[in-house]
Design an enzyme around this catalytic site. Sequence first.
Site, short mmCIF file in Angstrom:
data_model
loop_
_atom_site.label_atom_id
_atom_site.label_comp_id
_atom_site.label_asym_id
_atom_site.label_seq_id
_atom_site.Cartn_x
_atom_site.Cartn_y
_atom_site.Cartn_z
N SER A 139 3.13 -1.45 10.53
CA SER A 139 4.58 -1.54 10.75
C SER A 139 5.14 -2.94 10.48
CB SER A 139 4.94 -1.05 12.16
OG SER A 139 4.57 0.32 12.30
N ASN A 167 0.87 -1.18 0.00
CA ASN A 167 0.00 0.00 0.00
C ASN A 167 0.90 1.23 0.00
OD1 ASN A 167 -1.84 2.02 0.43
ND2 ASN A 167 -2.28 1.46 2.56
N GLU A 199 -6.91 5.35 7.41
CA GLU A 199 -6.68 6.76 7.01
C GLU A 199 -7.91 7.31 6.29
OE1 GLU A 199 -2.92 6.03 5.09
OE2 GLU A 199 -2.06 5.62 7.05
N GLY A 206 2.27 3.01 10.62
CA GLY A 206 3.25 4.08 10.39
C GLY A 206 3.98 4.53 11.64
N GLU A 259 -5.83 -4.11 11.02
CA GLU A 259 -4.79 -3.09 11.13
C GLU A 259 -5.04 -2.21 12.36
OE1 GLU A 259 -2.69 -2.23 7.18
OE2 GLU A 259 -4.40 -0.88 7.33
P1 PGA Z 1 2.66 0.82 7.67
O1 PGA Z 1 1.21 1.00 7.01
O2 PGA Z 1 3.21 -0.51 7.19
O3 PGA Z 1 3.47 1.98 7.18
O4 PGA Z 1 2.45 0.81 9.15
C1 PGA Z 1 0.33 -0.08 6.91
C2 PGA Z 1 -0.99 0.38 6.29
O5 PGA Z 1 -1.42 1.50 6.56
O6 PGA Z 1 -1.61 -0.36 5.51
#
Ligand code: PGA
Length: 265
Positions: free
Chosen positions: A221, A13, A105, A181, A175
């Site tokens: 992450s 993603n 998000e 992030g 998630e």
């Molecule tokens: P990240 O994002 O691996 O940067 O934590 C995962 C996501 O939002 O799908």
Amino acid sequence: MAESTRRPLISANWKMNLNHLEALKVVQELSYLVSKDDVDEVDITIHPPFTDLRTVQTALESDKIPFYLGAQNVHEAESGAFTGEVSAPMLSKLNVRYVIVGHSERRQIFGETDAVINKKVKAVVKNEMRPILCVGETQEQRDSGEAESVVTQQLQACLKGLKEDQLEHLTLAYEPIWAIGTGNTASADDAQEMCALVRSVVASEFSSEVADVTRIQYGGSVKPTNAAELLNKPDIDGALVGGASLEAQSFAQIVQFRLHDFEAL
Ligand code: PGA
């Protein structure tokens, strides 16, 4: 239900990163790093920004690169006066196969509700693409012991009205918002526990047959150093990867999680 197995699904993603030229470079690098043996074991989806889709589609098709094309979002209507939006038929025309729906998000920054996400899942299925439906709790909800109930309610609302035969190619992504992030991955045991809960909700809302074949990803992450531990858990069938998918090298190492035992280094 025959075709839908629980082969690992590893998804990149990219969020709002990489223009179409950069996208092309990453896809080409990835195609050199990922072997035929890898794609025999793992399904790979690449979810670039909308402006990159046509470029990535052309690269995948002309070079016969065995990754599936994905999108990060879709509008629920087929067409109409929705300035700035992109519909499921438009994505399907570009051979998009997987569409992320309900990413946290989208929920938190753009105010998407479970009701809208439910319509988006239906639009994706109607246009013969495969939804990757995201659910997950905030840190506050986890701290107050509400993680299970929040995720259960999200699943119930977002899957409302779908028939069993429409779930054949559904992927669910657990998630936890506090892990996205932030570098704070859920422990493999916590991630397993929540993915098992997600599967049990599918079993109670639909059937255990559907639950047994539904792929459930963990996201938040995921990195080369923690991928194997997460993906070796029985109810974790893949990973939705943000930051670590922007570079071909680190995403390839996640795809090759079976080969990289970073713990042992
Ligand atoms: P990240 O994002 O691996 O940067 O934590 C995962 C996501 O939002 O799908």
